[in-house]
Design a protein around this motif. Structure first.
Motif, PDB file in Angstrom:
ATOM      1  N   SER A   1       7.133   7.761  13.361  1.00 29.44           N
ATOM      2  CA  SER A   1       7.101   6.309  13.578  1.00 29.44           C
ATOM      3  C   SER A   1       5.815   5.763  12.962  1.00 29.44           C
ATOM      4  CB  SER A   1       7.108   6.016  15.084  1.00 29.44           C
ATOM      5  OG  SER A   1       5.905   6.522  15.653  1.00 29.44           O
TER       6      SER A   1
ATOM      7  N   SER B   1       3.542   4.105  14.413  1.00 26.45           N
ATOM      8  CA  SER B   1       2.429   4.399  15.336  1.00 26.45           C
ATOM      9  C   SER B   1       1.964   5.842  15.174  1.00 26.45           C
ATOM     10  CB  SER B   1       2.895   4.115  16.773  1.00 26.45           C
ATOM     11  OG  SER B   1       2.244   4.952  17.679  1.00 26.45           O
ATOM     12  N   ALA B   2       2.902   6.757  15.075  1.00 23.84           N
ATOM     13  CA  ALA B   2       2.523   8.172  14.940  1.00 23.84           C
ATOM     14  C   ALA B   2       1.815   8.414  13.604  1.00 23.84           C
ATOM     15  CB  ALA B   2       3.755   9.061  15.078  1.00 23.84           C
TER      16      ALA B   2
ATOM     17  N   LEU C   1      -0.032   6.217  12.023  1.00 27.06           N
ATOM     18  CA  LEU C   1      -1.381   5.658  12.173  1.00 27.06           C
ATOM     19  C   LEU C   1      -2.257   6.644  12.964  1.00 27.06           C
ATOM     20  CD1 LEU C   1      -3.435   3.347  11.955  1.00 27.06           C
ATOM     21  CD2 LEU C   1      -2.477   2.392  14.066  1.00 27.06           C
ATOM     22  N   ARG C   2      -1.710   7.184  14.033  1.00 28.35           N
ATOM     23  CA  ARG C   2      -2.500   8.105  14.859  1.00 28.35           C
ATOM     24  C   ARG C   2      -2.792   9.406  14.096  1.00 28.35           C
ATOM     25  NH1 ARG C   2       0.319   9.546  18.864  1.00 28.35           N
ATOM     26  NH2 ARG C   2       2.234   8.384  18.543  1.00 28.35           N
TER      27      ARG C   2
END
Ligand SMILES: C[S@@+](CC[C@H](N)C(=O)[O-])C[C@H]1O[C@@H](n2cnc3c(N)ncnc32)[C@H](O)[C@@H]1O
Length: 241
Positions: free
Chosen positions: A181, A183-184, A186-187
Motif C-alpha cells: 500500500s 502507506s507501507a 512510505l514506511r
C-alpha cells in the motif's frame, strides 16, 4: 556504506513501536495473528519444515544436540520441535498466544511434551522476560516485527552466549514491494532512508549484516543467494560458558 551516518538515529527510531507495545499487551489478550491465519500458516509450515536448513546449520555450529536454543518468533513451533528432536533444549518465544497454543499442541503430538519451554511476549522483550543467554538464537521470517532494526540486532546479540550464534533469515524491503500500500511504501522508505520504523517495514537488503558487524562478531556468514531474503549466521567472540 551509503546512509550509514543517517542510520544513527538512536532511540527515536523505535519510539512509535514501543509506545504501541505498551498499549497492546499479549498478556491482556492482544494477539496480532488472526485465528484463521494462524491455522493456515501452521498447517503449511508444519508440512514444509526445511530439514536441509537444519542440517546445514548443524554443520556450521557443531550440532544442535545439548545446545540451548531460543526460537525467537517461533510461531507455530515447527522449528522449535525439529530442533528439540535433534536434541536441543529449546525455548519458544512469541507474541501470539494463538501460535503458542498451536505450538504446544503440535509439540505434544510430536511426543515432545515438556521438552520445549514456552514464553509469551514481544520479541524485543525476550531478554527481560527470559533473563538468560542461549547457544543459538534462531530468528526466521519475523525480523521486521522488532521495534527497530538497530535495536533488534542488539536484542539478538544480548541473547547469545559468548561463542554462541545468531541465525537470522528475513525477507527484505524489495520483497513484494510492488504490492505494498502507499502507506507501507512510505514506511519502508522511512525505515530505509532514516531508520525511522513505524509498524513492520522490511529492512533494506544488507542492513542486518551492517548492524551485526557493529557488534564485533567472531564470524559473520551472509547468504544473499535468495533474491528475496537476507540470511545470516553470526558467531559472537568468546568461549561458551
Ligand atoms: C511469518 S511468522 C514466522 C514464524 C516462524 N518463525 C517461522 O519460521 O515460520 C511471523 C511471526 O512473528 C510473530 N510476531 C511478532 N510480533 C508480531 C507483530 N507485532 N505482528 C504480527 N506478528 C508478530 C508472529 O506471532 C509469528 O510467529
Amino acid at each position: 556504506m551509503r546512509g550509514a551516518s543517517r542510520f544513527r538515529t538512536h532511540g527515536s527510531e523505535q519510539m512509535i513501536n514501543r509506545l504501541l507495545a505498551r498499549l497492546r499487551r499479549p498478556e491482556r489478550g492482544w494477539d496480532p495473528v488472526p485465528a484463521e491465519h494462524a491455522a493456515r500458516y501452521s498447517a503449511l509450515e508444519w508440512a514444509n519444515v526445511d530439514l536441509r536448513l537444519l542440517d546445514d546449520l548443524e554443520a556450521r555450529i557443531g550440532g544442535l544436540a545439548g545446545k540451548t536454543v531460543l526460537d525467537l518468533g517461533g510461531g507455530p513451533g515447527h522449528y522449535s520441535a525439529a530442533m528439540a528432536q535433534r536434541g536441543a533444549r529449546v525455548t519458544w518465544h512469541d507474541v501470539s498466544a494463538r501460535y503458542m497454543a498451536i505450538a504446544r499442541d503440535k509439540a505434544a503430538q510430536a511426543g515432545l511434551d515438556g521438552r520445549i519451554e514456552f514464553s509469551l511476549g514481544y520479541l524485543d522483550e525476550a531478554p527481560g522476560l527470559l533473563g538468560r543467554r542461549f547457544d543459538l538464537v534462531f530468528n526466521r521470517i519475523c525480523w521486521y516485527y522488532g521495534f527497530s532494526d538497530r535495536s533488534f540486532a542488539a536484542v539478538l546479540v544480548s541473547l547469545v552466549q559468548p561463542g554462541g550464534f545468531v541465525y537470522a533469515d528475513t525477507t527484505h524491503a524489495a520483497y513484494r514491494h510492488g504490492e505494498l500500500s502507499a502507506s507501507a511504501r512510505l514506511r519502508t522508505w522511512l525505515n530505509g532512508a532514516f531508520a525511522l520504523k513505524i509498524g513492520h517495514p522490511m529492512p533494506p537488503r544488507g542492513r542486518l549484516a551492517r548492524l551485526f558487524l557493529q557488534h564485533g562478531p567472531a564470524r559473520l556468514e551472509v547468504d544473499y543467494r535468495s533474491p528475496t531474503n537476507d540470511r545470516l549466521l553470526m558467531q559472537m567472540p568468546g568461549a561458551p560458558e
